[in-house]
Design a protein around this motif. Structure first.
Motif, PDB file in Angstrom:
ATOM      1  N   ALA A  83      47.145  37.263  41.245  1.00  0.00           N
ATOM      2  CA  ALA A  83      46.531  38.238  42.160  1.00  0.00           C
ATOM      3  C   ALA A  83      45.526  37.528  43.052  1.00  0.00           C
ATOM      4  O   ALA A  83      44.779  36.650  42.592  1.00  0.00           O
TER       5      ALA A  83
ATOM      6  N   HIS B  90      49.860  43.578  51.253  1.00  0.00           N
ATOM      7  CA  HIS B  90      49.075  44.815  51.309  1.00  0.00           C
ATOM      8  C   HIS B  90      48.382  44.953  52.666  1.00  0.00           C
ATOM      9  O   HIS B  90      47.203  45.263  52.758  1.00  0.00           O
TER      10      HIS B  90
ATOM     11  N   LEU C  86      50.464  39.467  43.802  1.00  0.00           N
ATOM     12  CA  LEU C  86      49.879  40.620  44.469  1.00  0.00           C
ATOM     13  C   LEU C  86      48.876  40.097  45.496  1.00  0.00           C
ATOM     14  O   LEU C  86      47.882  39.469  45.132  1.00  0.00           O
TER      15      LEU C  86
ATOM     16  N   ARG D 264      47.505  51.951  48.525  1.00  0.00           N
ATOM     17  CA  ARG D 264      47.688  50.511  48.286  1.00  0.00           C
ATOM     18  C   ARG D 264      46.976  50.089  47.007  1.00  0.00           C
ATOM     19  O   ARG D 264      47.489  49.295  46.209  1.00  0.00           O
TER      20      ARG D 264
ATOM     21  N   SER E 259      43.607  42.099  45.494  1.00  0.00           N
ATOM     22  CA  SER E 259      44.297  42.331  44.223  1.00  0.00           C
ATOM     23  C   SER E 259      43.529  41.711  43.052  1.00  0.00           C
ATOM     24  O   SER E 259      43.546  42.260  41.935  1.00  0.00           O
TER      25      SER E 259
ATOM     26  N   ALA F 281      50.061  45.798  38.531  1.00  0.00           N
ATOM     27  CA  ALA F 281      49.401  44.818  37.668  1.00  0.00           C
ATOM     28  C   ALA F 281      49.576  45.203  36.201  1.00  0.00           C
ATOM     29  O   ALA F 281      49.915  44.362  35.350  1.00  0.00           O
TER      30      ALA F 281
ATOM     31  N   ILE G  21      48.599  48.534  43.590  1.00  0.00           N
ATOM     32  CA  ILE G  21      48.178  47.273  42.952  1.00  0.00           C
ATOM     33  C   ILE G  21      47.866  47.526  41.474  1.00  0.00           C
ATOM     34  O   ILE G  21      48.294  46.777  40.580  1.00  0.00           O
ATOM     35  N   THR G  22      47.111  48.590  41.208  1.00  0.00           N
ATOM     36  CA  THR G  22      46.734  48.919  39.827  1.00  0.00           C
ATOM     37  C   THR G  22      47.969  49.134  38.961  1.00  0.00           C
ATOM     38  O   THR G  22      48.092  48.573  37.863  1.00  0.00           O
TER      39      THR G  22
ATOM     40  N   SER H 144      44.041  35.167  38.590  1.00  0.00           N
ATOM     41  CA  SER H 144      43.667  35.775  39.865  1.00  0.00           C
ATOM     42  C   SER H 144      42.587  34.929  40.509  1.00  0.00           C
ATOM     43  O   SER H 144      41.881  34.174  39.828  1.00  0.00           O
TER      44      SER H 144
ATOM     45  N   PRO I  32      38.397  48.025  46.891  1.00  0.00           N
ATOM     46  CA  PRO I  32      39.251  47.891  45.698  1.00  0.00           C
ATOM     47  C   PRO I  32      38.997  48.964  44.647  1.00  0.00           C
ATOM     48  O   PRO I  32      39.794  49.109  43.711  1.00  0.00           O
TER      49      PRO I  32
ATOM     50  N   TRP J  49      53.989  46.331  50.643  1.00  0.00           N
ATOM     51  CA  TRP J  49      53.648  47.022  49.399  1.00  0.00           C
ATOM     52  C   TRP J  49      54.405  48.332  49.198  1.00  0.00           C
ATOM     53  O   TRP J  49      54.736  48.689  48.075  1.00  0.00           O
TER      54      TRP J  49
END
Length: 672
Positions: free
Chosen positions: A547, A475, A513, A527, A551, A535, A531-532, A633, A520, A499
């Protein structure tokens, strides 16, 4: 290439004499490399090319002058001033003893009128404040270098100007990696000459016999007028801001080494580089590669010591805050020389080449019309004091300016103290390595993996994960190259994809990720939205997910934990904190953090929230990690050179999400 030989009745150094007598139409370069006892004199033909891959390697040596605008080759944002990538294809060369060269060169710099900095002190201090508040304070990155330029003018012709500057720098500066003068006019276009002279302390990249070396230098001790002292340098070595500044650029250049070298590279040092008016701390990074040197240069544009990190966003920040294009500042000279010992590669053409590429800093430029510029920049981090950064740019420019007679040289101290010989200095340097991950300090040999690819120094950890494949999503932060290297070390087959180039996130055994700059919480950022989406898609399919950093924060937000800006950014900070029941020393690069609170798992209607992830947090209540079925994560950068326990934690989290039995306990987490 032909080398000049002295006829019986000729001058001792005919090529140097031709350069000194030329009218400005003869292209030349004068180089003293690595503090050597000779000056190299090069002449030849000037060729401009569009891309680094177009540098003509057809058997002759080539000296390329690479402008900052070439960062466009990596898709980065730059103010494009059209500065050419200019090559001197060497047809004649001569080596002259240093003492002979100094005797032959003009004894004093040409007359020039100093005009001052293009960005006044107060204005530059304001830029520093805005970068700290608006960029570092909002998650854009860990550090950024902002340039300003000292301006002057002269009526002197290019050849006497450059050769007198070169002699002055040879005489008055010490500790340089290269001291040089380059004059590269275009035939038939005298107003398009490129003329520069400098004494740069920093190697960017060298390639020789298959070994790549980079040399991150950061942290600056400004010598007082009375001369450097033991007490002054020890205070500098103990300064947190200077320490963290160096580790940040080491991390950034290790990202590049992991892209260049199958073994990921290793860290050697640190060292103290003492110059006439400044001293710096530095590390040497080395690893093995078979890349074409032109491609190696493209992958490492440009050094974080003169741009910032993460690199891509640093270029964007520079474009927002600098008042003019950079020209060649922070670019590099690149000397390609035929090297019979280099590994052959089809991409190198008929001859393999070695590479020696210093960074273009501490350099004076002679422009059309007699304008002179000496650019300088300061590395801005969360601890930066604007007035100190103003002083740093002055100090960095001063060595060149004083040598060129543009500011008073001053009498200088009666004696010069060898700082490296002072009691306590070696110990203070060595102590810095106590913060580093052993993984990146010790040599890593390459061996075949179970899948037939390259596996670096396979350890006892590697067997359980062998044969699994991972996709690491980048990312816009190349920490992903280091993550990929560590996962390969654990036995996995790994690929890294940007990404916006990822098609299928369900196919790989493990999806990682990765980190990146930004807020965020900002779903308007494509980006963050990606990610959302990925995931949730991965969790819904029950596929293993890990993550990291940015992330992790997005995942924590999906799980119902509030994400907020930290009171103080943790950029380049090493913390020992609880990571899912284990105290681990890990490097952190975050401006935002998820907070440990009681979470209502039904508050958010998404698959991540329904997992009811198990959290761990540090003493301030900031989440360090999350864990659930097939999901984990982590806030810290396990791949950072600051993460002494990073590989062990990465192995544990990877095994968890893949459902592989935990490794047997080791006597020390740092032993792997």
């Amino acid at each position: 290439m032909t080398t000049s030989a002295r006829p019986a009745d000729a001058a001792p150094h005919p090529l140097l004499d031709r350069v000194l007598a030329s009218d400005g139409t003869l292209p030349f370069a004068l180089l003293r490399r690595h503090g050597g006892a000779e000056v190299e004199v090069l002449t030849g033909e000037v060729v401009d090319v569009d891309l680094l891959g177009d540098v003509p390697l057809d058997g002759a040596p080539v000296l390329a002058v690479v402008p900052y605008r070439q960062a466009r080759e990596r898709g980065f944002t730059v103010r494009d001033d059209g500065a050419p990538l200019r090559c001197l294809v060497v047809r004649e060369s001569e080596r002259v003893p240093l003492s002979d060269a100094i005797a032959a060169l003009p004894p004093e710099p040409v007359a020039a009128e100093p005009l001052g900095f293009d960005v006044p002190d107060e204005e530059y201090a304001g830029i520093v404040r805005r970068v700290i508040d608006d960029e570092i304070g909002r998650g854009a990155g860990a550090n950024f270098v902002v340039m300003r330029s000292f301006e002057a003018r002269t009526d002197a012709a290019p050849v006497p100007t450059l050769t007198s500057w070169f002699r002055a720098l040879l005489t008055h500066e010490v500790g340089s990696y290269w001291t040089f003068a380059v004059h590269a006019p275009v035939a038939g276009a005298p107003m398009e000459s490129l003329s520069l002279a400098g004494a740069t302390p920093e190697r960017h990249l060298t390639l020789h016999d298959g070994v790549a070396r980079m040399n991150p230098i950061s942290g600056t001790y400004r010598h007082p007028a009375s001369g450097p002292t033991r007490e002054g340098v020890l205070d500098f070595l103990a300064d947190t801001k200077e320490n963290e500044e160096l580790f940040m650029v080491v991390d950034e250049e290790m990202k590049m080494m992991s892209a260049l070298c199958p073994d990921g590279g290793r860290i050697v040092g640190p060292y103290l580089k003492q110059m006439a008016r400044l001293s710096h701390t530095e590390y040497l990074l080395e690893g093995r590669t078979t890349l074409d040197p032109r491609e190696a240069l493209r992958l490492t544009m440009f050094a974080p010591t003169v741009t910032g990190s993460p690199m891509e966003n640093a270029c964007t920040v520079i474009a927002r805050h600098e008042t003019r294009p950079r020209g060649y500042y922070s670019g590099f000279l690149a000397l390609f020389e035929p090297d019979d010992g280099a590994p052959s590669s089809a991409a190198t053409g008929p001859a393999a080449y070695s590479l020696d590429a210093p960074i273009l800093i501490r350099t004076a430029y002679l422009h059309d019309g007699g304008r002179v510029s000496v650019p300088a920049g300061a590395t801005l981090v969360r601890h930066s004091v604007p007035e100190h950064e103003v002083a740093e740019t002055r100090a960095k420019a001063a060595g060149v300016l004083a040598s060129l007679g543009l500011v008073p040289r001053g009498a200088g101290p009666d004696t010069v103290v060898d700082l490296n010989a002072q009691p306590g200095v070696a110990e203070a340097l060595t102590a810095r390595n106590h913060q580093l991950a052993e993984f990146w300090v010790r040599p890593q040999e390459v061996a075949p993996s179970a899948s037939g690819g390259a596996l670096t120094s396979p350890s006892a950890l590697a067997g359980a994960l062998a044969g699994r494949d991972a996709l690491v999503v980048d990312h816009e932060d190349q920490f992903t190259t280091m993550l990929a290297h560590q996962l390969r070390h654990l036995g996995m087959t790994v690929r890294v994809e940007r990404w916006d180039a990822v098609d299928d996130v369900l196919a790989p055994d493990l999806l990682v990720l990765g980190p990146g700059p930004g807020d965020p919480r900002d779903q308007a950022d494509p980006r963050i939205a990606a990610i959302t989406r990925r995931a949730q898609e991965r969790v819904s399919a029950g596929r293993p997910l890990l993550a990291v950093c940015l992330s992790h924060q997005v995942l924590a937000g999906l799980a119902g934990f509030p994400v907020r800006a930290l009171l103080a950014p943790r950029q380049g900070v090493r913390l020992e904190a609880d990571v899912l029941g284990t105290t681990a020393a890990v490097g952190y690069y975050n401006t935002f953090g998820a907070r440990l609170t009681t979470v209502d798992a039904t508050a958010a209607d998404n698959p991540v929230a329904r997992l009811a992830l198990e959290p761990s947090a540090d003493a301030d209540g900031v989440l360090t990690a999350l864990r659930g079925p097939g999901v984990a994560s982590v806030q810290g950068h396990l791949e950072s050179v600051l993460s002494a326990d990073g590989l062990t934690v990465l192995d544990a989290l990877t095994r968890h999400v893949l459902g592989v039995p935990a490794a047997a306990p080791a006597s020390s987490a740092r032993a792997h």
